[in-house]
Design an enzyme around this catalytic site. Sequence first.
Site, PDB file in Angstrom:
ATOM      1  N   LYS A 167      -1.994   4.146  -4.721  1.00  0.00           N
ATOM      2  CA  LYS A 167      -2.056   5.158  -5.783  1.00  0.00           C
ATOM      3  C   LYS A 167      -0.732   5.280  -6.525  1.00  0.00           C
ATOM      4  CE  LYS A 167      -5.726   7.808  -3.730  1.00  0.00           C
ATOM      5  NZ  LYS A 167      -5.850   7.948  -2.309  1.00  0.00           N
TER       6      LYS A 167
ATOM      7  N   ASP B  46       0.831  -1.200   0.000  1.00  0.00           N
ATOM      8  CA  ASP B  46       0.000   0.000   0.000  1.00  0.00           C
ATOM      9  C   ASP B  46       0.864   1.248   0.000  1.00  0.00           C
ATOM     10  OD1 ASP B  46      -2.492  -1.030  -0.098  1.00  0.00           O
ATOM     11  OD2 ASP B  46      -2.909  -0.862   2.047  1.00  0.00           O
TER      12      ASP B  46
ATOM     13  N   MET C 131      -7.738  10.220   8.727  1.00  0.00           N
ATOM     14  CA  MET C 131      -8.322  10.694   7.459  1.00  0.00           C
ATOM     15  C   MET C 131      -9.240  11.890   7.684  1.00  0.00           C
ATOM     16  SD  MET C 131      -9.171   6.977   5.751  1.00  0.00           S
ATOM     17  CE  MET C 131      -9.479   6.093   7.270  1.00  0.00           C
TER      18      MET C 131
HETATM   19  N1  SAH Z   1      -4.169   1.008   8.813  1.00  0.00           N
HETATM   20  C1  SAH Z   1      -3.632   2.335   9.042  1.00  0.00           C
HETATM   21  C2  SAH Z   1      -4.630   3.420   8.742  1.00  0.00           C
HETATM   22  C3  SAH Z   1      -5.020   3.522   7.287  1.00  0.00           C
HETATM   23  S1  SAH Z   1      -6.134   4.825   6.989  1.00  0.00           S
HETATM   24  C4  SAH Z   1      -3.136   2.415  10.505  1.00  0.00           C
HETATM   25  O1  SAH Z   1      -3.456   1.539  11.300  1.00  0.00           O
HETATM   26  O2  SAH Z   1      -2.425   3.347  10.818  1.00  0.00           O
HETATM   27  C5  SAH Z   1      -5.036   6.109   6.469  1.00  0.00           C
HETATM   28  C6  SAH Z   1      -4.899   7.182   7.520  1.00  0.00           C
HETATM   29  O3  SAH Z   1      -4.033   6.738   8.559  1.00  0.00           O
HETATM   30  C7  SAH Z   1      -4.285   8.479   7.046  1.00  0.00           C
HETATM   31  O4  SAH Z   1      -5.219   9.302   6.383  1.00  0.00           O
HETATM   32  C8  SAH Z   1      -3.835   9.083   8.353  1.00  0.00           C
HETATM   33  O5  SAH Z   1      -4.927   9.626   9.057  1.00  0.00           O
HETATM   34  C9  SAH Z   1      -3.351   7.839   9.105  1.00  0.00           C
HETATM   35  N2  SAH Z   1      -1.907   7.610   8.955  1.00  0.00           N
HETATM   36  C10 SAH Z   1      -1.302   6.542   8.426  1.00  0.00           C
HETATM   37  N3  SAH Z   1       0.032   6.624   8.541  1.00  0.00           N
HETATM   38  C11 SAH Z   1       0.289   7.787   9.172  1.00  0.00           C
HETATM   39  C12 SAH Z   1       1.466   8.437   9.613  1.00  0.00           C
HETATM   40  N4  SAH Z   1       2.691   7.920   9.428  1.00  0.00           N
HETATM   41  N5  SAH Z   1       1.335   9.636  10.257  1.00  0.00           N
HETATM   42  C13 SAH Z   1       0.130  10.166  10.482  1.00  0.00           C
HETATM   43  N6  SAH Z   1      -1.021   9.592  10.088  1.00  0.00           N
HETATM   44  C14 SAH Z   1      -0.949   8.416   9.442  1.00  0.00           C
END
Ligand code: SAH
Length: 262
Positions: free
Chosen positions: A65, A43, A181
């Site tokens: 993407k 991803d 998000m």
């Molecule tokens: N499965 C992921 C979440 C996926 S949804 C998890 O558990 O973290 C995608 C969202 O995750 C992004 O829009 C943001 O809000 C958050 N996100 C993922 N990686 C991030 C990072 N390194 N720093 C801040 N927010 C992050």
Amino acid sequence: MRRTAGEAVPGRVLLVGAGPGDPELLTLKALRALRRASVVLVDDLVSDAVLRLAPRRARVVHVGKRGGCAGTPQQFIERLMVAEARNGETVVRLKGGDPAIFGRSGEEAAALRAHGVPVEVVNGITAGLAAATAIGAPLTHRDHAHGVIIVTGHARSGSATLHWPTLASAAAQGLTLVVYMGVASAAELQHGLLQGLPAQTPVALVQNASLASQRDWRCTLADLAATIRREQVASPAVIVVGDVLHALHDLAARGEAQQRVA
Ligand code: SAH
């Protein structure tokens, strides 16, 4: 060769949490799974530093993407995983954070099992937890919070949207809100939350948590959308709302905020 019903699928799929970006935040189990992979489906949110831990012989397919225009369609990804497992491959589906937090692990695991493919889910550190730790905010500091609500600011189209004022009332009971998000819908989120939380409620924004590119900001709930606009906060970022952020000063003074990767 067509496989008939009941015939065991020789390969398997592991839905693996890659954590927030810093490879040191990978679990040992995730690292072991990655090292055994023959095919890795990645991803967008998976950091390059984590991806470099995949074996050279593994075939790496970007399915976010970065790999296909607007994000590779979910059905294509599921079909690809089934096909590779039927070919005997050990497929690691590498997802940012934890695969079960806004990571579609439920639907992917169900689709794979429906095709008789053995599936295992390996936890990762979810972004909200890493973000809070990176800025030194203990999400359930007992002086300030009884618990945490992890919520998405981006409801799936067609599904019922969240009622932010109700959520704000719940948070006002002493719950920290961690919004994923939420950057794009910050104005709406702020408006709704202000109906149940004081304007001065502290907010933290953390972009690229745990990476060298991490940026973070503090503001109040009343300033949330304006801060995001002014500072051009971009995805991926999490929004933390709640009085636990008051604890930051004490912790920063003691130097307890976690180091970022170089
Ligand atoms: N499965 C992921 C979440 C996926 S949804 C998890 O558990 O973290 C995608 C969202 O995750 C992004 O829009 C943001 O809000 C958050 N996100 C993922 N990686 C991030 C990072 N390194 N720093 C801040 N927010 C992050």
